[in-house]
Motif scaffolding. Sequence first.
Motif, PDB file in Angstrom:
ATOM      1  N   ASN A   1     -49.765  -1.109  16.252  1.00  0.00           N
ATOM      2  CA  ASN A   1     -50.813  -0.266  16.827  1.00  0.00           C
ATOM      3  C   ASN A   1     -51.496   0.457  15.411  1.00  0.00           C
ATOM      4  O   ASN A   1     -52.214   1.110  15.927  1.00  0.00           O
ATOM      5  N   GLY A   2     -50.617   0.781  14.616  1.00  0.00           N
ATOM      6  CA  GLY A   2     -51.285   1.568  13.266  1.00  0.00           C
ATOM      7  C   GLY A   2     -52.621   1.144  12.926  1.00  0.00           C
ATOM      8  O   GLY A   2     -53.451  -0.472  12.843  1.00  0.00           O
ATOM      9  N   LYS A   3     -53.307   1.747  11.570  1.00  0.00           N
ATOM     10  CA  LYS A   3     -54.769   1.459  11.092  1.00  0.00           C
ATOM     11  C   LYS A   3     -54.602   0.327  10.625  1.00  0.00           C
ATOM     12  O   LYS A   3     -55.325  -0.462  10.641  1.00  0.00           O
ATOM     13  N   ILE A   4     -53.388  -0.176   9.732  1.00  0.00           N
ATOM     14  CA  ILE A   4     -53.544  -1.245   8.947  1.00  0.00           C
ATOM     15  C   ILE A   4     -52.604  -2.495   9.804  1.00  0.00           C
ATOM     16  O   ILE A   4     -53.400  -3.367  10.135  1.00  0.00           O
TER      17      ILE A   4
ATOM     18  N   ARG B   1     -45.828   0.436  21.340  1.00  0.00           N
ATOM     19  CA  ARG B   1     -45.453   0.543  22.278  1.00  0.00           C
ATOM     20  C   ARG B   1     -45.896   0.847  23.531  1.00  0.00           C
ATOM     21  O   ARG B   1     -44.620   1.108  24.346  1.00  0.00           O
TER      22      ARG B   1
ATOM     23  N   ASP C   1     -39.470  -0.623  20.469  1.00  0.00           N
ATOM     24  CA  ASP C   1     -39.753   0.517  20.159  1.00  0.00           C
ATOM     25  C   ASP C   1     -38.355   0.148  18.728  1.00  0.00           C
ATOM     26  O   ASP C   1     -37.364   0.225  19.294  1.00  0.00           O
ATOM     27  N   LEU C   2     -39.044   0.318  17.895  1.00  0.00           N
ATOM     28  CA  LEU C   2     -37.838   0.948  16.581  1.00  0.00           C
ATOM     29  C   LEU C   2     -36.504   1.985  16.986  1.00  0.00           C
ATOM     30  O   LEU C   2     -35.599   1.476  16.497  1.00  0.00           O
TER      31      LEU C   2
ATOM     32  N   ALA D   1     -44.967  -0.682   9.877  1.00  0.00           N
ATOM     33  CA  ALA D   1     -44.552   0.921  11.275  1.00  0.00           C
ATOM     34  C   ALA D   1     -43.955   2.141  10.208  1.00  0.00           C
ATOM     35  O   ALA D   1     -43.739   2.070   9.426  1.00  0.00           O
ATOM     36  N   GLY D   2     -44.812   3.042  10.645  1.00  0.00           N
ATOM     37  CA  GLY D   2     -44.201   4.925  10.115  1.00  0.00           C
ATOM     38  C   GLY D   2     -44.631   5.493  11.195  1.00  0.00           C
ATOM     39  O   GLY D   2     -45.134   5.611  11.826  1.00  0.00           O
TER      40      GLY D   2
ATOM     41  N   ILE E   1     -37.658   6.192  11.198  1.00  0.00           N
ATOM     42  CA  ILE E   1     -38.670   4.948  11.706  1.00  0.00           C
ATOM     43  C   ILE E   1     -38.598   4.305  10.502  1.00  0.00           C
ATOM     44  O   ILE E   1     -38.311   3.605  10.602  1.00  0.00           O
TER      45      ILE E   1
ATOM     46  N   SER F   1     -44.497  -0.339   2.015  1.00  0.00           N
ATOM     47  CA  SER F   1     -44.083   1.187   1.342  1.00  0.00           C
ATOM     48  C   SER F   1     -45.314   2.168   0.860  1.00  0.00           C
ATOM     49  O   SER F   1     -46.269   1.846   1.573  1.00  0.00           O
TER      50      SER F   1
ATOM     51  N   TYR G   1     -40.152  12.374   2.528  1.00  0.00           N
ATOM     52  CA  TYR G   1     -41.205  11.263   2.705  1.00  0.00           C
ATOM     53  C   TYR G   1     -40.483   9.869   2.273  1.00  0.00           C
ATOM     54  O   TYR G   1     -39.838   8.985   2.435  1.00  0.00           O
TER      55      TYR G   1
ATOM     56  N   LYS H   1     -38.540   6.021   2.411  1.00  0.00           N
ATOM     57  CA  LYS H   1     -38.985   4.468   1.892  1.00  0.00           C
ATOM     58  C   LYS H   1     -38.313   3.789   1.092  1.00  0.00           C
ATOM     59  O   LYS H   1     -38.218   2.428   0.865  1.00  0.00           O
TER      60      LYS H   1
ATOM     61  N   GLY I   1     -51.747   3.603  -2.853  1.00  0.00           N
ATOM     62  CA  GLY I   1     -51.806   4.657  -3.389  1.00  0.00           C
ATOM     63  C   GLY I   1     -52.105   5.336  -1.562  1.00  0.00           C
ATOM     64  O   GLY I   1     -52.076   4.379  -0.604  1.00  0.00           O
TER      65      GLY I   1
ATOM     66  N   LEU J   1     -54.276   5.842   1.787  1.00  0.00           N
ATOM     67  CA  LEU J   1     -54.846   5.024   2.288  1.00  0.00           C
ATOM     68  C   LEU J   1     -55.943   5.513   2.760  1.00  0.00           C
ATOM     69  O   LEU J   1     -56.659   6.885   3.222  1.00  0.00           O
TER      70      LEU J   1
ATOM     71  N   ARG K   1     -57.102   0.826   3.365  1.00  0.00           N
ATOM     72  CA  ARG K   1     -56.696   0.525   4.447  1.00  0.00           C
ATOM     73  C   ARG K   1     -56.325  -1.989   4.504  1.00  0.00           C
ATOM     74  O   ARG K   1     -55.717  -2.426   4.859  1.00  0.00           O
TER      75      ARG K   1
HETATM   76  N1  LIG Z   1     -51.265   7.439   4.438  1.00  0.00           N
HETATM   77  C1  LIG Z   1     -51.181   7.097   3.639  1.00  0.00           C
HETATM   78  O1  LIG Z   1     -51.770   7.548   2.575  1.00  0.00           O
HETATM   79  C2  LIG Z   1     -50.394   6.003   3.518  1.00  0.00           C
HETATM   80  C3  LIG Z   1     -50.291   5.694   1.912  1.00  0.00           C
HETATM   81  C4  LIG Z   1     -48.891   4.262   1.070  1.00  0.00           C
HETATM   82  C5  LIG Z   1     -48.397   3.692   2.547  1.00  0.00           C
HETATM   83  N2  LIG Z   1     -48.754   4.144   3.152  1.00  0.00           N
HETATM   84  C6  LIG Z   1     -47.539   3.512   4.653  1.00  0.00           C
HETATM   85  O2  LIG Z   1     -48.563   2.487   5.233  1.00  0.00           O
HETATM   86  C7  LIG Z   1     -47.681   2.557   6.318  1.00  0.00           C
HETATM   87  C8  LIG Z   1     -49.207   1.893   6.977  1.00  0.00           C
HETATM   88  O3  LIG Z   1     -49.729   3.142   7.472  1.00  0.00           O
HETATM   89  P1  LIG Z   1     -51.122   3.056   8.266  1.00  0.00           P
HETATM   90  O4  LIG Z   1     -52.237   4.469   8.377  1.00  0.00           O
HETATM   91  O5  LIG Z   1     -50.941   1.770   9.132  1.00  0.00           O
HETATM   92  O6  LIG Z   1     -49.488   4.185   9.640  1.00  0.00           O
HETATM   93  P2  LIG Z   1     -49.741   4.554  11.475  1.00  0.00           P
HETATM   94  O7  LIG Z   1     -51.529   4.563  11.638  1.00  0.00           O
HETATM   95  O8  LIG Z   1     -49.212   5.783  11.343  1.00  0.00           O
HETATM   96  O9  LIG Z   1     -48.731   2.976  11.703  1.00  0.00           O
HETATM   97  C9  LIG Z   1     -47.787   3.320  11.932  1.00  0.00           C
HETATM   98  C10 LIG Z   1     -47.470   2.559  13.344  1.00  0.00           C
HETATM   99  O10 LIG Z   1     -46.457   2.612  13.154  1.00  0.00           O
HETATM  100  C11 LIG Z   1     -45.641   3.457  14.718  1.00  0.00           C
HETATM  101  N3  LIG Z   1     -44.836   3.418  15.632  1.00  0.00           N
HETATM  102  C12 LIG Z   1     -43.983   5.058  14.963  1.00  0.00           C
HETATM  103  N4  LIG Z   1     -42.992   4.854  15.495  1.00  0.00           N
HETATM  104  C13 LIG Z   1     -42.899   3.393  16.603  1.00  0.00           C
HETATM  105  C14 LIG Z   1     -41.407   3.648  16.986  1.00  0.00           C
HETATM  106  N5  LIG Z   1     -40.693   4.160  17.041  1.00  0.00           N
HETATM  107  N6  LIG Z   1     -41.472   2.431  17.432  1.00  0.00           N
HETATM  108  C15 LIG Z   1     -42.768   1.366  17.000  1.00  0.00           C
HETATM  109  N7  LIG Z   1     -42.770   1.237  16.249  1.00  0.00           N
HETATM  110  C16 LIG Z   1     -43.557   3.249  16.054  1.00  0.00           C
HETATM  111  C17 LIG Z   1     -47.054   3.575  15.174  1.00  0.00           C
HETATM  112  O11 LIG Z   1     -46.757   3.699  17.212  1.00  0.00           O
HETATM  113  P3  LIG Z   1     -48.059   4.195  17.651  1.00  0.00           P
HETATM  114  O12 LIG Z   1     -48.880   3.779  17.530  1.00  0.00           O
HETATM  115  O13 LIG Z   1     -47.513   3.805  18.705  1.00  0.00           O
HETATM  116  O14 LIG Z   1     -47.888   5.702  17.511  1.00  0.00           O
HETATM  117  C18 LIG Z   1     -48.041   3.581  14.700  1.00  0.00           C
HETATM  118  O15 LIG Z   1     -49.267   2.337  15.402  1.00  0.00           O
HETATM  119  C19 LIG Z   1     -46.903   3.048   7.017  1.00  0.00           C
HETATM  120  O16 LIG Z   1     -45.017   3.160   6.727  1.00  0.00           O
HETATM  121  C20 LIG Z   1     -46.879   4.531   6.068  1.00  0.00           C
HETATM  122  O17 LIG Z   1     -45.947   5.425   5.958  1.00  0.00           O
HETATM  123  C21 LIG Z   1     -49.204   5.787   3.969  1.00  0.00           C
END
Ligand SMILES: NC(=O)c1ccc[n+]([C@@H]2O[C@H](COP(=O)([O-])OP(=O)(O)OC[C@H]3O[C@@H](n4cnc5c(N)ncnc54)[C@H](OP(=O)(O)O)[C@@H]3O)[C@@H](O)[C@H]2O)c1
Length: 210
Positions: free
Chosen positions: A9-12, A33, A52-53, A71-72, A85, A109, A126, A130, A150, A152, A175
């Motif tokens: 359900n996350g953005k990626i 979730r 759920d993680l 996930a994150g 997480i 990562s 953070y 990772k 890098g 996103l 993404r």
């Molecule tokens: N933001 C950046 O610039 C950046 C850069 C490099 C790497 N990253 C990493 O790239 C990854 C993906 O990024 P993103 O933007 O797609 O992240 P995101 O939109 O925040 O998605 C993270 C997902 O993890 C899920 N999650 C959180 N806790 C959980 C749990 N207890 N059990 C199961 N699922 C759980 C969330 O679920 P819900 O939808 O239910 O909340 C969400 O769908 C992450 O690991 C992030 O740290 C981010």
Amino acid sequence: MRVSVIGANGKIGRLLVERLRAADGLEPVAMVREEAQAADLRGRGVEAVTGDLEGEFAAALEGAGAVVFTAGSGAHTGKDKTLLIDLWGAVRVMKHCLARGPRRFIMVSAMRAGDPDAASGGIKPYLVAKWAADEWLLRSGLEYTILRPGGLTEDPGTGRVEAAARIERRGKIPRADVAAAIERCLRAPETVGKVYDLLSGEVPVEEALR
Ligand SMILES: NC(=O)c1ccc[n+]([C@@H]2O[C@H](COP(=O)([O-])OP(=O)(O)OC[C@H]3O[C@@H](n4cnc5c(N)ncnc54)[C@H](OP(=O)(O)O)[C@@H]3O)[C@@H](O)[C@H]2O)c1
């Protein structure tokens, strides 16, 4: 091949599930979730399970040939959730994979996770989480690929990236291009055992991950 997407359900995660759904030969199993999210995905023809993680997630991995961990805990929770997480959730999934499969594990990562001491301020805990999750994976014996993107963005994908074991410059990546890189890793055995920093670039994803 069935591909478990943890963090679907996350953005990626959403981009990846949609991409795999439309692709030949790869069948996403989306772990989310909320039951309502799972029902919505099923309505769009995607296999979805709740998990759920911090609790139960085994059903999401049943019958899978590969798992993608994207996930994150996100930027709006405390560092406790970063540990639970991004680090411990990932380790729990890896332990499950070692015991019951799948062996193929793709980790999303973050850039600079290879060297958290190079960072300072709020992002460092953070990056340490990772780093520790990545180290666990590197030593696990699983067939890993670690992608370290890098910053996103929500920009449209270009299909072109820069990928290398270590990229010194800072940068961003849509993404959608990370999702494209994940699909490439799922298809390309030569990406097993590799760690890639990933930024927007000029090289087609297929070539960049060769
Ligand atoms: N933001 C950046 O610039 C950046 C850069 C490099 C790497 N990253 C990493 O790239 C990854 C993906 O990024 P993103 O933007 O797609 O992240 P995101 O939109 O925040 O998605 C993270 C997902 O993890 C899920 N999650 C959180 N806790 C959980 C749990 N207890 N059990 C199961 N699922 C759980 C969330 O679920 P819900 O939808 O239910 O909340 C969400 O769908 C992450 O690991 C992030 O740290 C981010």
